[in-house]
Design a protein around this motif. Structure first.
Motif, short mmCIF file in Angstrom:
data_model
loop_
_atom_site.label_atom_id
_atom_site.label_comp_id
_atom_site.label_asym_id
_atom_site.label_seq_id
_atom_site.Cartn_x
_atom_site.Cartn_y
_atom_site.Cartn_z
N ALA A 102 0.83 -1.21 0.00
CA ALA A 102 0.00 0.00 0.00
C ALA A 102 0.87 1.26 0.00
N GLY A 103 1.98 1.22 0.75
CA GLY A 103 2.89 2.36 0.77
C GLY A 103 3.55 2.59 -0.57
N LEU A 104 3.94 1.50 -1.23
CA LEU A 104 4.54 1.62 -2.56
C LEU A 104 3.54 2.23 -3.54
N TRP A 105 2.28 1.81 -3.45
CA TRP A 105 1.25 2.37 -4.33
C TRP A 105 1.12 3.88 -4.13
N THR A 106 1.19 4.33 -2.89
CA THR A 106 1.09 5.78 -2.61
C THR A 106 2.23 6.53 -3.28
N ILE A 107 3.43 5.99 -3.20
CA ILE A 107 4.59 6.62 -3.85
C ILE A 107 4.41 6.63 -5.37
N GLU A 108 3.94 5.54 -5.92
CA GLU A 108 3.72 5.46 -7.36
C GLU A 108 2.65 6.47 -7.81
N MET A 109 1.65 6.70 -6.97
CA MET A 109 0.62 7.68 -7.31
C MET A 109 1.20 9.09 -7.37
N ILE A 110 2.13 9.39 -6.49
CA ILE A 110 2.79 10.70 -6.52
C ILE A 110 3.54 10.86 -7.84
N GLU A 111 4.26 9.82 -8.24
CA GLU A 111 4.98 9.86 -9.52
C GLU A 111 4.02 10.07 -10.69
N LEU A 112 2.90 9.35 -10.65
CA LEU A 112 1.93 9.44 -11.73
C LEU A 112 1.33 10.85 -11.82
N LEU A 113 0.96 11.41 -10.68
CA LEU A 113 0.31 12.73 -10.67
C LEU A 113 1.27 13.84 -11.10
N HIS A 114 2.57 13.58 -11.00
CA HIS A 114 3.56 14.56 -11.44
C HIS A 114 4.09 14.24 -12.84
N GLY A 115 3.40 13.33 -13.53
CA GLY A 115 3.76 13.04 -14.90
C GLY A 115 5.00 12.21 -15.08
N ARG A 116 5.42 11.51 -14.03
CA ARG A 116 6.65 10.72 -14.12
C ARG A 116 6.32 9.22 -14.20
N GLY A 117 5.45 8.90 -15.10
CA GLY A 117 5.06 7.50 -15.28
C GLY A 117 3.65 7.43 -15.82
N THR A 118 3.30 6.25 -16.29
CA THR A 118 1.96 6.02 -16.81
C THR A 118 1.25 4.98 -15.94
N VAL A 119 -0.06 4.88 -16.11
CA VAL A 119 -0.82 3.89 -15.36
C VAL A 119 -0.31 2.49 -15.68
N GLU A 120 0.02 2.25 -16.94
CA GLU A 120 0.50 0.92 -17.35
C GLU A 120 1.83 0.59 -16.67
N GLU A 121 2.74 1.57 -16.63
CA GLU A 121 4.04 1.34 -16.00
C GLU A 121 3.89 1.08 -14.50
N ILE A 122 3.04 1.85 -13.87
CA ILE A 122 2.82 1.69 -12.43
C ILE A 122 2.20 0.32 -12.14
N THR A 123 1.22 -0.05 -12.93
CA THR A 123 0.56 -1.34 -12.72
C THR A 123 1.55 -2.49 -12.89
N GLU A 124 2.40 -2.38 -13.89
CA GLU A 124 3.40 -3.43 -14.12
C GLU A 124 4.35 -3.56 -12.93
N ARG A 125 4.80 -2.42 -12.39
CA ARG A 125 5.70 -2.47 -11.24
C ARG A 125 4.98 -3.07 -10.01
N LEU A 126 3.74 -2.68 -9.81
CA LEU A 126 2.99 -3.21 -8.68
C LEU A 126 2.78 -4.72 -8.82
N GLU A 127 2.54 -5.17 -10.03
CA GLU A 127 2.36 -6.61 -10.26
C GLU A 127 3.63 -7.38 -9.91
N ILE A 128 4.77 -6.85 -10.31
CA ILE A 128 6.05 -7.52 -10.04
C ILE A 128 6.31 -7.59 -8.53
N VAL A 129 6.11 -6.46 -7.85
CA VAL A 129 6.38 -6.42 -6.41
C VAL A 129 5.38 -7.28 -5.67
N ALA A 130 4.09 -7.19 -6.04
CA ALA A 130 3.07 -7.96 -5.33
C ALA A 130 3.31 -9.46 -5.47
#
Length: 204
Positions: free
Chosen positions: A170-198
């Motif tokens: 959940a903490g990693l997701w929060t950090i990824e959301m910050i990156e997404l909202l600042h334009g430093r990543g896409t939903v697809e990239e974030i989802t892929e990273r979350l899948e790997i970590v999960a």
């Protein structure tokens, strides 16, 4: 001598408290909705207490009785967003054969919900990072992930290592959301990273 008939008991009057409670609940929801609408257009800065009171149609003093500070109001908006997410999960359980897949599905839904209102999302995440008011956000997200991963009837106690891992996700997701909202990543990239970590963290 015939005994006098026992008088019938008077009808019990309904206590007015439930009606007042409903009214208070509706007023509180109205205030939170007004605050969220302002934040969705101008972030936390737009959530001025007087402006929120005017938009909600309540007196400023009434607003402060419900929410003693601006951060208390922000925390309430966070809680409302989590209520919406939780209701959606109850209505449509997460997809996935494996626990990790179901957990990521919950996070993907949360991501989609937030990016629909980027100003509101940034306001809420900033509040989570900066507020001294306890939000309960981490605990609630962890509980949602636990229900998704282990099943709605499964119990994962507080000291269980699995809960620690879900909290980390959940903490990693929060950090990824910050990156997404600042334009430093896409939903697809974030989802892929979350899948790997999960997949590495969650193996129930």
């Amino acid at each position: 001598m015939t005994a006098a008939p026992t008088p019938a008991p008077e009808p019990t009057r309904a206590e007015p408290q439930p009606a007042r409670s409903r009214s208070q609940h509706e007023r509180r929801k109205k205030i939170i909705k007004a605050a969220a609408a302002l934040a969705s257009r101008g972030g936390v800065e737009a959530m001025q207490m007087r402006t929120v009171a005017e938009r909600a149609g309540v007196a400023l003093g009434t607003l402060y009785r419900y929410f003693p500070s601006k951060m208390d109001l922000v925390v309430a908006v966070v809680g409302e967003e989590l209520d919406v997410l939780e209701a959606g999960i109850d209505k449509r359980p997460p997809h996935g054969a494996a626990p990790a897949e179901r957990a990521v599905d919950v996070l993907a839904r949360a991501t989609r919900g937030l990016i629909r209102e980027p100003e509101l999302a940034e306001a809420l995440i900033r509040a989570l990072l900066l507020s001294d008011v306890r939000t309960g956000f981490g605990d609630r997200m962890t509980n949602l992930l636990a229900r998704a991963a282990a099943g709605p009837d499964a119990e994962i106690p507080a000291g269980d290592p699995r809960r620690v891992l879900l909290r980390a996700l959940a903490g990693l997701w929060t950090i990824e959301m910050i990156e997404l909202l600042h334009g430093r990543g896409t939903v697809e990239e974030i989802t892929e990273r979350l899948e790997i970590v999960a997949a590495r963290l969650i193996d129930f």
